[in-house]
Design a protein around this motif. Structure first.
Motif, PDB file in Angstrom:
ATOM      1  N   UNK A 112       0.833  -1.209   0.000  1.00 48.07           N
ATOM      2  CA  UNK A 112       0.000   0.000   0.000  1.00 48.07           C
ATOM      3  C   UNK A 112       0.866   1.256   0.000  1.00 48.07           C
ATOM      4  N   UNK A 113       1.968   1.206   0.788  1.00 46.40           N
ATOM      5  CA  UNK A 113       2.848   2.381   0.835  1.00 46.40           C
ATOM      6  C   UNK A 113       3.555   2.592  -0.503  1.00 46.40           C
ATOM      7  N   UNK A 114       3.949   1.479  -1.150  1.00 51.94           N
ATOM      8  CA  UNK A 114       4.599   1.594  -2.464  1.00 51.94           C
ATOM      9  C   UNK A 114       3.628   2.173  -3.491  1.00 51.94           C
ATOM     10  N   UNK A 115       2.369   1.684  -3.451  1.00 51.36           N
ATOM     11  CA  UNK A 115       1.377   2.199  -4.387  1.00 51.36           C
ATOM     12  C   UNK A 115       1.122   3.689  -4.152  1.00 51.36           C
ATOM     13  N   UNK A 116       1.071   4.088  -2.863  1.00 49.35           N
ATOM     14  CA  UNK A 116       0.845   5.505  -2.576  1.00 49.35           C
ATOM     15  C   UNK A 116       1.998   6.352  -3.083  1.00 49.35           C
ATOM     16  N   UNK A 117       3.260   5.878  -2.858  1.00 49.63           N
ATOM     17  CA  UNK A 117       4.415   6.630  -3.329  1.00 49.63           C
ATOM     18  C   UNK A 117       4.451   6.701  -4.853  1.00 49.63           C
ATOM     19  N   UNK A 118       4.104   5.585  -5.505  1.00 49.56           N
ATOM     20  CA  UNK A 118       4.083   5.594  -6.967  1.00 49.56           C
ATOM     21  C   UNK A 118       3.014   6.542  -7.484  1.00 49.56           C
ATOM     22  N   UNK A 119       1.864   6.583  -6.793  1.00 53.27           N
ATOM     23  CA  UNK A 119       0.818   7.514  -7.220  1.00 53.27           C
ATOM     24  C   UNK A 119       1.249   8.958  -7.078  1.00 53.27           C
ATOM     25  N   UNK A 120       1.923   9.247  -5.952  1.00 53.51           N
ATOM     26  CA  UNK A 120       2.407  10.621  -5.770  1.00 53.51           C
ATOM     27  C   UNK A 120       3.442  10.974  -6.824  1.00 53.51           C
ATOM     28  N   UNK A 121       4.326  10.018  -7.139  1.00 48.72           N
ATOM     29  CA  UNK A 121       5.340  10.269  -8.172  1.00 48.72           C
ATOM     30  C   UNK A 121       4.690  10.533  -9.531  1.00 48.72           C
ATOM     31  N   UNK A 122       3.676   9.688  -9.867  1.00 49.55           N
ATOM     32  CA  UNK A 122       2.990   9.905 -11.142  1.00 49.55           C
ATOM     33  C   UNK A 122       2.304  11.268 -11.175  1.00 49.55           C
ATOM     34  N   UNK A 123       1.624  11.604 -10.076  1.00 50.68           N
ATOM     35  CA  UNK A 123       0.932  12.894 -10.027  1.00 50.68           C
ATOM     36  C   UNK A 123       1.916  14.055 -10.086  1.00 50.68           C
ATOM     37  N   UNK A 124       3.048  13.925  -9.380  1.00 51.91           N
ATOM     38  CA  UNK A 124       4.049  14.985  -9.404  1.00 51.91           C
ATOM     39  C   UNK A 124       4.642  15.155 -10.796  1.00 51.91           C
ATOM     40  N   UNK A 125       4.906  14.042 -11.484  1.00 54.21           N
ATOM     41  CA  UNK A 125       5.431  14.140 -12.847  1.00 54.21           C
ATOM     42  C   UNK A 125       4.418  14.804 -13.769  1.00 54.21           C
TER      43      UNK A 125
END
Length: 397
Positions: free
Chosen positions: A214-227
């Motif tokens: 869940x934490x990895x998915x949240x970090x990946x989502x934030x990275x995608x949104x930030x990009x």
């Protein structure tokens, strides 16, 4: 004798003046009074002197003052030298300083008082010839002075045009430099914030590969949104820079024109802090003051100061807590304070803390320049083991 370089135009002017002097001598030859006691030999010598004087006109550019003096003195006894003398005094008046022109004029009109005193006793023919001579020489001097003043005016206008052209080039170069600085400042402020969020989450995934899914998915989502937001902000900055000054920027984060988000202002500060908190930052926010909103330039400058300060915390003090405080009122100005604590040491259970991203060291310099352009001031100093950025911006009542 110095060498004179003549253009085709100079040669044409010299030949035209030579022909003028020769034609004047030929036309006036029948009206020149010659005493009956002087025989044909004197008249022939006078004509030869006139021819030599006409030829001497071609030397007027080398020594105009000396030529004028010689022709004026010789013209007192040689009657055919009036034309060459007119050309010589014209050249002096047109090309030499006022002092030289005054001396030549004094030589010409020095005998005038004696002439006026003897005028009643002169014959009508001789008096008319003398008056005509003085009038022609005076006209040549006046035309030369007009020619010189016109040439000086043209030279002055040409110099002013060259200076104006140089100034225009200088202003264009300054405008290009300001545009480059604006591009660099906007890119640094806007993209630095987004890319620092990417760096934080990427570093967390790198050093904690065994984190919960869940934490990895949240970090990946934030990275995608930030990009995604970084690309959007990049298009926005380029669009604003292309639009140039005078275009509307809107107010607040919720309004948009033409499908593009407006430039951020102070009311967008809570959203900025929320993004930083979502990236794991411990950010405290006090303000902004409610009620009257500051001018767009002041609000946008305050937003950029907080944005860059939080970006620097993530880069240079990862894991440190930060407090943002924005206070002020109309008439008293707007104060922005961002202070971070000392960054924590590495936690063996979590692995090493991701190191700060590389920076060109231009962020604080750009913020100080932003504050100065808005009419305020900015200081950045170490404080309590951490770092504090404090800015004051004018807020007119």
């Amino acid at each position: 004798m110095r060498r004179i370089h003549r253009t085709r135009r100079d040669w044409a002017a010299d030949l035209a003046l030579f022909l003028f002097a020769a034609c004047f001598a030929a036309v006036s030859s029948q009206s020149i009074p010659v005493a009956e006691s002087l025989g044909p030999g004197w008249r022939a010598a006078d004509q030869v002197a006139g021819g030599l004087g006409c030829a001497a006109v071609l030397l007027r550019r080398r020594a105009p003052v000396q030529l004028a003096v010689v022709l004026l003195l010789a013209g007192s006894v040689a009657h055919y030298l009036t034309g060459p003398a007119m050309v010589a005094v014209y050249t002096v008046a047109a090309t030499r300083p006022w002092k030289a022109t005054a001396w030549v004029a004094a030589l010409v009109f020095g005998p005038l008082p004696l002439f006026l005193w003897q005028l009643p006793d002169m014959s009508e023919e001789r008096a008319g010839s003398a008056v005509t001579y003085f009038a022609l020489i005076a006209g040549a001097i006046g035309w030369g002075l007009f020619r010189r003043s016109r040439q000086q005016l043209i030279t002055s206008l040409r110099e002013r045009a060259e200076l104006a052209e140089a100034d225009a080039e200088s202003r264009a170069e300054r405008a290009r430099m300001e545009a480059r600085e604006e591009i660099a400042r906007e890119m640094h402020d806007v993209l630095g914030h987004r890319l620092s969020l990417l760096s934080v989450h990427a570093g967390a995934l790198e050093f904690n590969p065994g984190a919960p899914r869940a934490e990895i998915e949240r970090a990946a989502g934030v990275m995608r949104e930030s990009a995604h937001l970084a690309l959007h902000d990049l298009r926005e900055v380029i669009g604003v820079l292309r639009a140039g000054p005078g275009t509307g920027t809107g107010t607040g984060a919720g309004s948009a024109e033409g499908g593009e988000r407006p430039q951020p202002e102070l009311v967008d500060l809570p959203r900025l802090v929320a993004e930083a908190r979502a990236a794991g930052g411990r950010i405290g926010l006090a303000g902004p003051p409610e009620g009257a909103a500051p001018p767009p330039l002041v609000g946008r400058t305050a937003y950029r100061i907080v944005q860059e300060a939080l970006t620097n915390v993530r880069k240079h003090a990862p894991g440190a807590a930060a407090d943002v405080r924005v206070t002020g009122s109309p008439g008293n100005g707007l104060t922005v304070e961002v202070r971070n604590t000392r960054p924590p040491g590495p936690d063996p259970a979590r692995g090493p803390v991701p190191g700060p991203a590389e920076s060109g060291g231009q962020g604080l310099i750009g913020l100080a320049e932003r504050a100065r352009l808005a009419g305020g001031e900015l200081t950045a100093l170490p404080a309590g083991g951490g770092f504090e950025v404090r800015a004051w911006l004018p807020w007119q009542g």
